[in-house]
Design a protein around this motif. Structure first.
Motif, PDB file in Angstrom:
ATOM      1  N   GLU A 165      39.249  15.821  14.906  1.00 43.66           N
ATOM      2  CA  GLU A 165      37.982  15.403  15.511  1.00 43.66           C
ATOM      3  C   GLU A 165      37.557  14.036  14.971  1.00 43.66           C
ATOM      4  N   CYS A 166      37.730  13.843  13.668  1.00 43.84           N
ATOM      5  CA  CYS A 166      37.396  12.542  13.074  1.00 43.84           C
ATOM      6  C   CYS A 166      38.173  11.430  13.768  1.00 43.84           C
ATOM      7  N   LEU A 167      39.465  11.661  13.961  1.00 43.35           N
ATOM      8  CA  LEU A 167      40.295  10.609  14.570  1.00 43.35           C
ATOM      9  C   LEU A 167      39.843  10.314  16.003  1.00 43.35           C
ATOM     10  N   TYR A 168      39.533  11.379  16.761  1.00 43.54           N
ATOM     11  CA  TYR A 168      39.092  11.141  18.144  1.00 43.54           C
ATOM     12  C   TYR A 168      37.691  10.516  18.162  1.00 43.54           C
ATOM     13  N   ASN A 169      36.840  10.864  17.201  1.00 47.48           N
ATOM     14  CA  ASN A 169      35.530  10.205  17.102  1.00 47.48           C
ATOM     15  C   ASN A 169      35.696   8.711  16.840  1.00 47.48           C
ATOM     16  N   LEU A 170      36.581   8.381  15.917  1.00 48.65           N
ATOM     17  CA  LEU A 170      36.800   6.963  15.589  1.00 48.65           C
ATOM     18  C   LEU A 170      37.260   6.195  16.824  1.00 48.65           C
ATOM     19  N   LYS A 171      38.196   6.798  17.544  1.00 46.88           N
ATOM     20  CA  LYS A 171      38.698   6.165  18.780  1.00 46.88           C
ATOM     21  C   LYS A 171      37.550   5.948  19.759  1.00 46.88           C
ATOM     22  N   SER A 172      36.749   7.006  19.949  1.00 42.59           N
ATOM     23  CA  SER A 172      35.710   6.901  20.981  1.00 42.59           C
ATOM     24  C   SER A 172      34.616   5.910  20.587  1.00 42.59           C
ATOM     25  N   LEU A 173      34.460   5.673  19.287  1.00 42.61           N
ATOM     26  CA  LEU A 173      33.471   4.682  18.849  1.00 42.61           C
ATOM     27  C   LEU A 173      33.999   3.250  18.940  1.00 42.61           C
ATOM     28  N   GLY A 174      35.255   3.110  19.319  1.00 43.27           N
ATOM     29  CA  GLY A 174      35.796   1.763  19.508  1.00 43.27           C
ATOM     30  C   GLY A 174      36.419   1.150  18.269  1.00 43.27           C
ATOM     31  N   TYR A 175      36.660   1.958  17.247  1.00 44.72           N
ATOM     32  CA  TYR A 175      37.400   1.445  16.090  1.00 44.72           C
ATOM     33  C   TYR A 175      38.855   1.240  16.481  1.00 44.72           C
ATOM     34  N   GLU A 176      39.487   0.237  15.916  1.00 46.10           N
ATOM     35  CA  GLU A 176      40.940   0.244  15.895  1.00 46.10           C
ATOM     36  C   GLU A 176      41.279   1.339  14.899  1.00 46.10           C
ATOM     37  N   THR A 177      41.990   2.339  15.368  1.00 46.85           N
ATOM     38  CA  THR A 177      42.163   3.547  14.569  1.00 46.85           C
ATOM     39  C   THR A 177      43.578   3.637  14.010  1.00 46.85           C
ATOM     40  N   GLY A 178      43.630   3.823  12.701  1.00 47.19           N
ATOM     41  CA  GLY A 178      44.928   3.969  12.051  1.00 47.19           C
ATOM     42  C   GLY A 178      45.100   5.375  11.531  1.00 47.19           C
ATOM     43  N   THR A 179      46.329   5.887  11.657  1.00 46.77           N
ATOM     44  CA  THR A 179      46.617   7.186  11.063  1.00 46.77           C
ATOM     45  C   THR A 179      48.020   7.101  10.465  1.00 46.77           C
ATOM     46  N   GLY A 180      48.636   8.230  10.210  1.00 42.90           N
ATOM     47  CA  GLY A 180      49.965   8.190   9.614  1.00 42.90           C
ATOM     48  C   GLY A 180      50.268   9.481   8.899  1.00 42.90           C
ATOM     49  N   CYS A 181      51.432   9.509   8.269  1.00 41.70           N
ATOM     50  CA  CYS A 181      51.829  10.766   7.622  1.00 41.70           C
ATOM     51  C   CYS A 181      52.594  10.510   6.333  1.00 41.70           C
ATOM     52  N   LEU A 182      52.718  11.574   5.583  1.00 39.77           N
ATOM     53  CA  LEU A 182      53.557  11.591   4.392  1.00 39.77           C
ATOM     54  C   LEU A 182      54.915  12.149   4.807  1.00 39.77           C
ATOM     55  N   VAL A 183      55.951  11.678   4.148  1.00 36.85           N
ATOM     56  CA  VAL A 183      57.308  12.125   4.481  1.00 36.85           C
ATOM     57  C   VAL A 183      57.944  12.728   3.235  1.00 36.85           C
ATOM     58  N   GLY A 184      58.455  13.954   3.396  1.00 36.35           N
ATOM     59  CA  GLY A 184      59.134  14.591   2.266  1.00 36.35           C
ATOM     60  C   GLY A 184      58.276  15.595   1.528  1.00 36.35           C
ATOM     61  N   LEU A 185      57.216  16.059   2.159  1.00 33.06           N
ATOM     62  CA  LEU A 185      56.362  17.074   1.539  1.00 33.06           C
ATOM     63  C   LEU A 185      57.121  18.399   1.432  1.00 33.06           C
ATOM     64  N   PRO A 186      56.787  19.230   0.443  1.00 34.95           N
ATOM     65  CA  PRO A 186      57.433  20.538   0.359  1.00 34.95           C
ATOM     66  C   PRO A 186      57.260  21.302   1.673  1.00 34.95           C
ATOM     67  N   GLU A 187      58.305  21.938   2.135  1.00 37.83           N
ATOM     68  CA  GLU A 187      58.270  22.766   3.356  1.00 37.83           C
ATOM     69  C   GLU A 187      58.122  21.954   4.646  1.00 37.83           C
ATOM     70  N   GLN A 188      58.088  20.635   4.540  1.00 36.07           N
ATOM     71  CA  GLN A 188      57.947  19.840   5.774  1.00 36.07           C
ATOM     72  C   GLN A 188      59.302  19.801   6.489  1.00 36.07           C
ATOM     73  N   THR A 189      59.286  20.015   7.791  1.00 35.43           N
ATOM     74  CA  THR A 189      60.545  20.042   8.538  1.00 35.43           C
ATOM     75  C   THR A 189      60.709  18.749   9.353  1.00 35.43           C
ATOM     76  N   ILE A 190      61.952  18.520   9.772  1.00 34.73           N
ATOM     77  CA  ILE A 190      62.237  17.376  10.660  1.00 34.73           C
ATOM     78  C   ILE A 190      61.468  17.557  11.975  1.00 34.73           C
ATOM     79  N   GLU A 191      61.392  18.819  12.432  1.00 32.12           N
ATOM     80  CA  GLU A 191      60.651  19.100  13.683  1.00 32.12           C
ATOM     81  C   GLU A 191      59.207  18.633  13.557  1.00 32.12           C
ATOM     82  N   SER A 192      58.612  18.902  12.392  1.00 28.93           N
ATOM     83  CA  SER A 192      57.197  18.538  12.270  1.00 28.93           C
ATOM     84  C   SER A 192      57.038  17.022  12.143  1.00 28.93           C
ATOM     85  N   LEU A 193      58.045  16.340  11.582  1.00 25.59           N
ATOM     86  CA  LEU A 193      57.972  14.865  11.556  1.00 25.59           C
ATOM     87  C   LEU A 193      58.066  14.314  12.982  1.00 25.59           C
TER      88      LEU A 193
END
Ligand code: 5AD
Length: 323
Positions: A165-193
């Motif tokens: 919701e925060c990310l969609y709020n930022l978008k709707s307010l007209g921010y240039e919105t940045g996000t991203g992810c961590l890679v290599g977390l325990p239990e993280q799968t290739i599918e989820s990446l």
């Protein structure tokens, strides 16, 4: 456009030809110039307890600091004097800075004719709106992982839905919105990446920061064993695929990449990245901003040398997303 299956195949294979492809797309859509963003880490207080992060509230083995509004604006002036055209204000989730204090800081820094990026965590719609009205241009809030189960395990007392919701709020307010992810977390799968990359596309994020997970000793994941090289290579691939899919966005060579590979910055810049965030926080403080161990703060002079060594240039504009 890649399907999820194709992304999984690329991430699982040893073939790294997509790095070159990402470099070509980067050149075609955003050119050879690199945007520098001056990072000010203004408080390492945090009331969250994310399992991977050294700033987590429960880590008592850290000296906490807060910059005063005056110190923050003075650091921004210093950044301006270095020729930086974007100021990134980052902190832990620290309630000490009220909305009105933050808005005053934003208004002061805006007088320098720079772009302002905020990276201060989850806030309400009205708070985001107030910062925007005060002059903030961009906001960074990583989703960290789109695997909801994993997200909930790593973020006690937080909610995946609220983060979205925060990310969609930022978008709707007209921010240039940045996000991203961590890679290599325990239990993280290739599918989820693969899902992470498709999520960036679905959100139509303007900026994406991707970093390898680096265990911090004073966190619940401190003893987790990771293969740093494998993690580095995988995060570069996730970044390259993101460039290929989202084309004209801004993508930093992240500090975490530089931390686990001494050529990390250059490899990233040649695999899709077009942004660097030199850390301009006062030395006394930046060593306390220990998200993970041995954080290699990106020094502005060294960064400029590296950029010219690979035939790239420094941008002379504020570096909004290319149309
Ligand atoms: N390793 C790598 N990156 C981390 N971050 C937090 N902790 C770690 C860690 N141990 C990243 C998160 C956050 C960003 C500011 O730092 O993705 O969004």
């Amino acid at each position: 456009m890649f399907s999820k299956e194709e992304i999984i195949k690329i991430l699982s294979s040893n073939d790294d030809s997509i790095l070159k492809k990402a470099d070509e797309i980067r050149k075609q859509y955003v050119g050879d110039s690199i945007h520098l963003r001056g990072l000010i880490e203004f408080s390492n207080y945090c009331n969250r307890t994310c399992y991977y992060c050294g700033l987590r509230y429960e880590n008592k083995n850290i000296e906490r600091y807060r910059l005063s509004p005056e110190d923050i604006t003075n650091t921004a002036k210093y950044a301006k004097s270095l020729g930086l055209k974007t100021i990134v204000l980052q902190s832990g989730e620290d309630h000490y800075y009220s909305t009105s204090i933050l808005c005053k800081i934003i208004e002061e820094i805006k007088k320098l004719d720079v772009a302002i990026t905020l990276s201060i965590g989850e806030k309400t719609y009205n708070e985001y709106k107030a910062y925007k009205d005060a002059g903030a241009d961009r906001y960074l809030l990583r989703i960290e992982t789109t695997d909801k189960k994993l997200y909930n395990t790593l973020h006690p007392n937080m909610s995946f839905e609220n983060r979205l919701e925060c990310l969609y709020n930022l978008k709707s307010l007209g921010y240039e919105t940045g996000t991203g992810c961590l890679v290599g977390l325990p239990e993280q799968t290739i599918e989820s990446l693969a899902d992470d990359i498709l999520f960036f596309k679905e959100l139509d994020a303007d900026m994406i920061g991707i970093g390898p997970f680096i265990p911090h000793p004073n966190t619940p994941l401190g003893n987790y064993k990771i293969d740093l090289k494998k993690n580095f290579d995988l995060s570069i691939k996730v970044m390259a695929l993101t460039r290929i899919l989202l084309k004209n966005i801004n993508i930093p060579a992240t500090t975490a990449m530089e931390t686990i590979n001494k050529n990390g910055q250059i490899i990233a810049l040649q695999s899709g990245a077009n942004v660097i965030m030199p850390n301009i926080t006062n030395d006394e403080y930046k060593k306390q901003y220990n998200i993970y161990p041995n954080k290699q703060n990106q020094d502005i002079i060294l960064t400029k040398e590296k950029i010219s060594s690979i035939g790239r240039t420094i941008s002379n504009n504020k570096g909004f997303r290319y149309k």
